[in-house]
Enzyme design. Structure first.
Site, mmCIF file in Angstrom:
data_model
loop_
_atom_site.group_PDB
_atom_site.id
_atom_site.type_symbol
_atom_site.label_atom_id
_atom_site.label_comp_id
_atom_site.label_asym_id
_atom_site.label_seq_id
_atom_site.Cartn_x
_atom_site.Cartn_y
_atom_site.Cartn_z
ATOM 1 N N ASP A 116 19.155 83.410 105.309
ATOM 2 C CA ASP A 116 18.177 84.503 105.930
ATOM 3 C C ASP A 116 16.968 85.128 105.712
ATOM 4 O OD1 ASP A 116 20.535 87.161 106.870
ATOM 5 O OD2 ASP A 116 18.180 87.922 106.217
ATOM 6 N N ASN A 141 29.796 90.906 110.586
ATOM 7 C CA ASN A 141 29.443 92.141 111.515
ATOM 8 C C ASN A 141 29.646 92.177 112.687
ATOM 9 O OD1 ASN A 141 28.282 92.847 109.203
ATOM 10 N ND2 ASN A 141 26.425 92.621 109.547
ATOM 11 N N HIS A 166 27.663 85.415 113.986
ATOM 12 C CA HIS A 166 26.648 84.594 112.284
ATOM 13 C C HIS A 166 27.646 85.210 111.103
ATOM 14 C CE1 HIS A 166 24.726 88.090 113.340
ATOM 15 N NE2 HIS A 166 24.729 88.426 112.078
ATOM 16 N N HIS A 202 27.443 85.432 107.472
ATOM 17 C CA HIS A 202 26.568 85.995 106.066
ATOM 18 C C HIS A 202 27.464 85.239 105.378
ATOM 19 C CE1 HIS A 202 23.939 89.028 108.009
ATOM 20 N NE2 HIS A 202 24.459 89.277 108.358
HETATM 21 P P1 AMP Z 1 23.521 91.189 111.701
HETATM 22 O O1 AMP Z 1 22.748 92.734 111.506
HETATM 23 O O2 AMP Z 1 24.490 90.752 111.204
HETATM 24 O O3 AMP Z 1 23.478 90.862 112.594
HETATM 25 O O4 AMP Z 1 22.265 90.523 110.760
HETATM 26 C C1 AMP Z 1 21.416 89.403 110.948
HETATM 27 C C2 AMP Z 1 20.883 88.812 110.036
HETATM 28 O O5 AMP Z 1 19.727 88.187 110.839
HETATM 29 C C3 AMP Z 1 19.881 89.969 109.301
HETATM 30 O O6 AMP Z 1 20.282 89.740 108.590
HETATM 31 C C4 AMP Z 1 17.919 89.123 109.552
HETATM 32 O O7 AMP Z 1 17.856 89.063 107.917
HETATM 33 C C5 AMP Z 1 18.584 87.684 109.831
HETATM 34 N N1 AMP Z 1 17.631 87.040 110.885
HETATM 35 C C6 AMP Z 1 16.842 87.780 111.955
HETATM 36 N N2 AMP Z 1 16.472 87.391 112.173
HETATM 37 C C7 AMP Z 1 16.049 85.944 111.771
HETATM 38 C C8 AMP Z 1 15.172 84.500 111.364
HETATM 39 N N3 AMP Z 1 14.111 84.649 112.133
HETATM 40 N N4 AMP Z 1 15.270 83.519 110.484
HETATM 41 C C9 AMP Z 1 16.402 84.043 109.615
HETATM 42 N N5 AMP Z 1 17.004 85.828 109.365
HETATM 43 C C10 AMP Z 1 16.956 86.177 110.072
#
Ligand code: AMP
Length: 110
Positions: free
Chosen positions: A28, A82, A95, A97
């Site tokens: 992340d 989420n 996704h 986490h």
């Molecule tokens: P969510 O809020 O569950 O949709 O999580 C999205 C996650 O994607 C967040 O923890 C962000 O920090 C992560 N994220 C967004 N853009 C990127 C990226 N380019 N590379 C890695 N993680 C990312």
């Protein structure tokens, strides 16, 4: 294309942990724990509401491979997905986490 589709397509770089034909795991960009990795299917499925049992079974196997590679399988970790706006989902691409690397706290969520 959402941001994770762009990562899958190689248009945006990522710090890859593990990849196979159907799934990708990468760090992340804004880690919330010492280890914070995202595991995604390469095919865009919006969220957990939309995932088929077959894909979810393969996703589970992939996540278990990822935690083994990360060395946290036995010590423990947290899995979060989420869903939708109340769930705090920012990227509309399923996704998980994977959080670990230390004793995680349980935080108030509302
Ligand atoms: P969510 O809020 O569950 O949709 O999580 C999205 C996650 O994607 C967040 O923890 C962000 O920090 C992560 N994220 C967004 N853009 C990127 C990226 N380019 N590379 C890695 N993680 C990312």
């Amino acid at each position: 294309m959402n941001i994770f589709e762009k990562i899958v397509a190689g248009e945006i770089p990522c710090k890859k942990v593990l990849e196979n034909a159907k799934f990708l795991a990468f760090h992340d960009i804004a880690p919330k724990a010492p280890i914070h990795v995202l595991a995604i299917p390469k095919k865009c499925v919006k969220d957990f509401n939309d995932v088929s049992p077959d894909l979810m079974a393969e996703m589970s196997d992939f996540i278990l491979e990822v935690v083994a590679v990360l060395g946290i399988k036995d010590k423990g970790y947290r899995l979060i997905t989420n869903i939708g706006s109340d769930g705090g989902q920012e990227v509309p691409h399923l996704h998980f986490h994977i959080l670990g690397g230390g004793k995680l706290k349980w935080v108030d969520l509302v």
